[in-house]
Each structure stands twice: as C-alpha cells, then as structure tokens.
Design an enzyme around this catalytic site. Structure first.
Site, mmCIF file in Angstrom:
data_model
loop_
_atom_site.group_PDB
_atom_site.id
_atom_site.type_symbol
_atom_site.label_atom_id
_atom_site.label_comp_id
_atom_site.label_asym_id
_atom_site.label_seq_id
_atom_site.Cartn_x
_atom_site.Cartn_y
_atom_site.Cartn_z
ATOM 1 N N LYS A 83 0.855 -1.190 0.000
ATOM 2 C CA LYS A 83 0.000 0.000 0.000
ATOM 3 C C LYS A 83 0.884 1.230 0.000
ATOM 4 C CE LYS A 83 -4.393 -0.275 2.160
ATOM 5 N NZ LYS A 83 -5.108 -0.285 3.438
HETATM 6 C C1 E4P Z 1 -8.441 0.211 3.307
HETATM 7 O O1 E4P Z 1 -7.622 -0.549 2.823
HETATM 8 C C2 E4P Z 1 -8.394 0.736 4.678
HETATM 9 O O2 E4P Z 1 -7.747 -0.193 5.503
HETATM 10 C C3 E4P Z 1 -9.742 0.948 5.300
HETATM 11 O O3 E4P Z 1 -10.792 0.582 4.460
HETATM 12 C C4 E4P Z 1 -9.888 2.279 5.977
HETATM 13 O O4 E4P Z 1 -11.162 2.382 6.517
HETATM 14 P P1 E4P Z 1 -11.564 3.406 7.673
HETATM 15 O O5 E4P Z 1 -11.998 4.668 7.033
HETATM 16 O O6 E4P Z 1 -12.709 2.724 8.369
HETATM 17 O O7 E4P Z 1 -10.359 3.572 8.552
#
Ligand code: E4P
Length: 220
Positions: A83
């Site tokens: 990521k």
């Molecule tokens: C995506 O890969 C993230 O880990 C995640 O969906 C973030 O979500 P949040 O807005 O609930 O932190």
C-alpha cells in the site's frame, strides 16, 4: 466483485478465510493487534491462512525510500501487495515498482482524478475510501462509479477497491457500481449474513421439526 477482509486480526481472518479473496491492513489496524511479534511474522501468519493478496502499508515518505521499503515488504510473501499513499512521491514509487513487478495498492483515494492517476502509474489496485467521503457529506459510491466508468472506457488494468466500508449498503452499491473488489471490516461482513426473516424462518422450521419428531421421530 472480490471480497477482501479489512483487518489485521488473525482470528477474524481465520473465521472468514473460506469466503474471502484477500486481506487489507493499514497502520491503524496493525496497531490494534497486540501480537508481540514483528510485522514480518504477522504478515507471514496471515499468508498461511489466506492465499490471495494481502495489502501492507509502506510508511516511508520519499519515492526512493518507498521503493526500498516496498521491495522489503514484497519479499516477505508473494501475496504481499504494498500500500502506497496517493501523492506524487507515492505514484513515482508505484511506477518504478510496477515496472519491477511489485504489486501495489494506492491508498487514501478520494476522487476519480486520483484513481485515474493511480491507474496511469501502473498500480495493481486503487483504494477509494467511501466511508470517509460520506462522513464529510460527499457521495463515496459516486466516486467509485465515476472511476469505474473511466477505467472501463479507457481499458485501464488497475483494479478498483471500494474501501472504508461502513455498512452493508456500501457493499450492494459498490457491486452495482462495478467495483472490482470491496474490502469489508469483519463487523460489516457479519451483518451481511443476517436477516430477521431468516432467523424467524429457521425457528419455525426447528419448532415444526420438533413437533414431527414427537409424532414419528426424526430419522430420514
Ligand atoms: C483500506 O484498505 C483501509 O484499511 C480501510 O478501508 C480504511 O477504513 P476506515 O476509514 O474505516 O479507517
């Protein structure tokens, strides 16, 4: 639409391993796990349970540093997808990594333009955070829908991930918008199994079966 589980929790990943296609983690989710072992061991543990992509975030700031960190993360398991943040340094790094065959997931995308740039940089995945957009009064699913239209029309190979999912309706709407992948928190996934009419129907069948058993036994 593929389902990824949005968690770093080994127990939750094991529970849903039979129905998920991959896992996404982020620094916040990792920090919630008091595993007592290194990130490397944690990812290796997840890779033993899930055979699909496992997203792990690179935390470096500059493109050269991101590239080094991403290659280290990718070496942990062939399932690792790195990521990378949606900014210029991130996309510069993503381009180099994509040319070297390292899988990437551009994260923290909030507009169709950002998704388009992520695809142009050769990202494997682009994650649109729909819940965080909804939180500030925008329409997260509309960004998914617009991005999908652009990806389809221009035959871009990047797969779009609907992320930051808050409730089961996000799942239905992401599927209708054509999202390639959705990453779902375990709490939301657990809600998708349930319907009150299923519970009521099961109870009725169970009661009727008990009545029948009283009369003639339950042998087949
Ligand atoms: C995506 O890969 C993230 O880990 C995640 O969906 C973030 O979500 P949040 O807005 O609930 O932190």
């Amino acid at each position: 639409m593929k389902i990824f589980l949005d968690t770093a929790n080994i127990k939750e990943i094991s529970q849903y391993a039979y129905i998920i296609d991959g896992v996404t983690t982020n620094p916040t989710l990792m920090a919630q796990e008091k595993t007592g072992y290194q990130i490397r061991d944690h990812i290796t543990e997840i890779a033993k349970i899930v055979h699909g992509p496992i997203s792990v975030e690179a935390m470096s700031q500059t493109a050269p540093e991101i590239i080094i960190e991403a290659e280290e993360l990718a070496a942990i398991s062939p399932n690792v997808v790195v990521k990378i943040p949606m900014n210029e340094a991130g996309l510069q790094a993503a381009k180099v990594l994509s040319d070297r065959g390292v899988k990437t997931n551009i994260t923290l995308i909030f507009s169709a333009n950002q998704a388009y740039l992520a695809a142009k940089a050769g990202a494997t995945y682009a994650s649109i955070f729909v819940g965080r957009l909804d939180d500030i009064g925008h329409d997260g699913i509309q960004v998914v829908s617009d991005s999908m239209e652009i990806f389809r029309q221009h035959k871009l190979e990047t797969e779009l991930i609907t992320a930051s999912v808050r409730h089961p309706l996000h799942v239905i709407n992401a599927a209708k918008a054509g999202s390639h992948v959705i990453t779902i928190p375990p709490k939301v996934l657990s809600l998708m199994f349930r319907h009150n009419l299923t519970d009521v129907g099961l109870k009725k069948f169970s009661d009727d079966w008990a009545q029948l058993a009283k009369k003639q036994g339950t042998g087949i």
